[in-house]
Design a protein around this motif. Sequence first.
Motif, PDB file in Angstrom:
ATOM      1  N   ASP A   1     -10.084  -3.809  -0.068  1.00  0.00           N
ATOM      2  CA  ASP A   1     -10.153  -3.472   1.255  1.00  0.00           C
ATOM      3  C   ASP A   1     -10.733  -2.265   1.664  1.00  0.00           C
ATOM      4  O   ASP A   1     -11.062  -1.788   2.806  1.00  0.00           O
ATOM      5  N   ASP A   2     -10.673  -1.434   0.647  1.00  0.00           N
ATOM      6  CA  ASP A   2     -11.356   0.131   0.956  1.00  0.00           C
ATOM      7  C   ASP A   2     -12.620  -0.160   0.639  1.00  0.00           C
ATOM      8  O   ASP A   2     -13.417   0.455  -0.259  1.00  0.00           O
TER       9      ASP A   2
ATOM     10  N   GLN B   1       0.968   2.386   7.197  1.00  0.00           N
ATOM     11  CA  GLN B   1      -0.056   1.603   7.861  1.00  0.00           C
ATOM     12  C   GLN B   1       0.059   0.169   6.958  1.00  0.00           C
ATOM     13  O   GLN B   1       0.076  -0.983   7.168  1.00  0.00           O
ATOM     14  N   ARG B   2      -0.489   0.381   5.679  1.00  0.00           N
ATOM     15  CA  ARG B   2      -0.721  -0.763   4.600  1.00  0.00           C
ATOM     16  C   ARG B   2       0.516  -1.183   4.276  1.00  0.00           C
ATOM     17  O   ARG B   2       0.619  -2.385   4.242  1.00  0.00           O
TER      18      ARG B   2
ATOM     19  N   THR C   1       2.274  -3.313   7.841  1.00  0.00           N
ATOM     20  CA  THR C   1       1.279  -4.335   8.548  1.00  0.00           C
ATOM     21  C   THR C   1       1.817  -5.754   7.981  1.00  0.00           C
ATOM     22  O   THR C   1       1.893  -6.692   9.058  1.00  0.00           O
TER      23      THR C   1
ATOM     24  N   GLY D   1       0.809  -1.231   0.010  1.00  0.00           N
ATOM     25  CA  GLY D   1      -0.138   0.038  -0.050  1.00  0.00           C
ATOM     26  C   GLY D   1       0.926   1.240  -0.018  1.00  0.00           C
ATOM     27  O   GLY D   1       1.953   1.189   0.322  1.00  0.00           O
TER      28      GLY D   1
ATOM     29  N   TYR E   1      -5.604   5.085  -0.763  1.00  0.00           N
ATOM     30  CA  TYR E   1      -6.672   5.658  -0.138  1.00  0.00           C
ATOM     31  C   TYR E   1      -7.802   5.640  -1.581  1.00  0.00           C
ATOM     32  O   TYR E   1      -7.619   6.584  -2.364  1.00  0.00           O
TER      33      TYR E   1
ATOM     34  N   SER F   1      -2.944  -8.294   5.305  1.00  0.00           N
ATOM     35  CA  SER F   1      -3.003  -6.858   4.970  1.00  0.00           C
ATOM     36  C   SER F   1      -3.530  -6.237   6.433  1.00  0.00           C
ATOM     37  O   SER F   1      -4.052  -6.884   7.383  1.00  0.00           O
ATOM     38  N   PHE F   2      -3.529  -5.001   6.263  1.00  0.00           N
ATOM     39  CA  PHE F   2      -3.870  -4.070   7.477  1.00  0.00           C
ATOM     40  C   PHE F   2      -5.304  -4.147   7.684  1.00  0.00           C
ATOM     41  O   PHE F   2      -5.664  -4.172   8.886  1.00  0.00           O
TER      42      PHE F   2
ATOM     43  N   ARG G   1      -2.442  -0.669  -3.103  1.00  0.00           N
ATOM     44  CA  ARG G   1      -3.563  -0.145  -2.594  1.00  0.00           C
ATOM     45  C   ARG G   1      -3.204   1.228  -1.989  1.00  0.00           C
ATOM     46  O   ARG G   1      -2.035   1.535  -1.475  1.00  0.00           O
TER      47      ARG G   1
END
Length: 721
Positions: A720-721, A409-410, A413, A405, A660, A420-421, A658
């Motif tokens: 995941d979003d 964070q992404r 992790t 990501g 946002y 994944s986060f 990924r």
Amino acid sequence: MSPDEETPPSAGAETPRLTQIGEASAMALGAALLAAIPTVARARGSVGIVDGLLIGVALSLVIVLPVALLARRAARGFRGVVGPGPTGALSLGIAMWAGLSAFLLMLLAMILKAKTHHRGLGGATFGVFGAAVLVGVAVFVGRLVAVGKGLLSRGWSRGLLLGLGLVVGIGPLLVVGLPGLVPTEGGAEAAARAAVFDAFLLLGLSAAVLWGRLPKALLPLARLAALPLTACILVVGFYRIETSKSAAGVKAAGGVPSALLTVLEAWTDHDGDGEGAHFGGRDCDEGDPTRHSGAEDPVGDGRDLDCDGEDAVVAAVYHAPTAEPVPEPSAAPPPAAGPSDSVPVASAAAEPAAPPPGKPDIIVVTLDNVRADRLGLYGAERNTSPVLDALGKRAVVFDHAYAAGSTTQRALTPLVSGKSFFDTARSTKEWPLFREEVHTVAERMKEAGYATGAVVSFNWLRKDRGFGQGFDEFDEAPWTKHHPERESTSELVTAGALAVYETLAARDQPVFLWLHYFDAHQKLIEHEGISFGSKNLDLYDGEIAYVDRELGRFLEKVEASPRANRTVILVHGSHGEAFGEHDALGHDRIIFEEVARVPFLMASPAGPARRVEQAVSIYDVAPTVLALGGANAEGVEGTSLVGFTQGDDVKRGPVVTRAYGRFAVVDWPLKLHVRRRKDKPDRVILFDLSIDPKEQKDLSAERAQDLERMIGIAKAVNDDD
């Protein structure tokens, strides 16, 4: 004459009007030049010095010039507020109040940032104590001015008192000026810091313009030249705002000029679509709210709705599936030329491959915020990475490795949890705490008989946030001793790494060690013996070279160790950084190659040196480490790449990166960008990286078959979003 009776700058009716206006223009121009320096410094990575100076001065003149004109040709209402003219005591008092307030507010913010980790509590505390600071400083400055008046009446030198007042007023501004000059790609905190600094600087300069006077010898020159020069700078500056892309860079740099451009653009938004047509806005039709840069552009209607200069030629859209099964990877290898036809995605690893005899030591090095194309082994012209270049000559180098990501964070992790986060058990905070039920990679390695250690340099990667689970040795000293976003930490990481490695290597166990280097992240600073220039990208390259040098100190220790012939070293980037390549800065919302593509190499004593063209993911680090160590990999996402170190090929399906509101799928050499839109169909763009590595040409219209296949892959990804 008492201090209260000193002659104001607007006094003296005998002064010709043209001279007064010329003097006002000259004073305003000088103040605007000083006010523009922070803008030039912050925007230097994306805006040329000349453009930055012109735009910064023009925008500052909008604020300072009216003040200067009012001071010398004051209207009755203005004189009613400040008297016939502002006194020196009033102006100097304002300057001292601005300087002391700025210094104390910045100091308060630094203390709260260091001591609190709750944004709401920190913000409320800053609001309460900040108001108290402003009132307290006003009272204190009032007393200082009163003392100064008393000393002046007793015969003290006016110049001496003025100098002392300027030290009090300007000195603190200079102290807080250094952090206010940094570029603001670092986010909201840096932007707010820049805005506060600019506001107080303009306030102090406005006070100087109110009170100051030019030497009499310069008045004729000011009368002849200052007003035409000021008018010329205003015209040229706003012309550059309208005709160049520099306004976008100034906006991104933050500060008062950024806020002013934003307000002016909003003023030109006549159709209410949220985007103006001027002052850096890109709305191409202010009479039609359906046309703006973020609008959906249907195919073949003959209208350019998204203001990109042409009508869309294809509208490849899809909606995320609700419960579609993920297809299994094909067992057959991909064709030699072109992307594979299968539709595999990252899945739980199967039984780990047999580890090398005797279980190797495993060292994982994370280079935070380092993009691939700035390293020599990936084609960079600058000598930014001699240590990694040398390591790459005896390693498996993955030419197309992608971040999990675009945010920290992404990106990090999966290294800790193997997932994944969004699939990792955690709290709901932006910088979350990992739950104890997370079966970390370190815990799995410890269960497999490893002595485990880590050295981290970012304050999210803390033991009390769950990152220490499974580590025998966990060194947080780098971020506790030096602020990672303001100071260098790499030398502390290397010092910690040498100590932890020595401790672990003394045990009769294989070693698993994770090192996290952060310095290529903001703040970008220069280091002794390393210089590529002064622009942001130059400083970024210098930070990479500095991290490379510090990593080299540690690798020398490893290579001299008797364990060297049983050590596997994995080095990878977390995500990259954009410097205006696609009119964007930073990394949070970017999936272009400058952010998504990261370095990834794996050096094994027994393995061959080779380059791997197929796309891989940083998700693959965890299963690779677990496979090397013969540890349990159940439930871990990604694919083990151990086979590459043994001369074999590994079938790795398309990878996903990924950000946002968007993600990208890479099935080398094709890359599909997917942008999520609320209440609208998703937008997709297709690139062929083998012929277009900088992602300049959308091939959606020309490669319909490839587009359809890549959309099929994207539909199989549970975004995941």
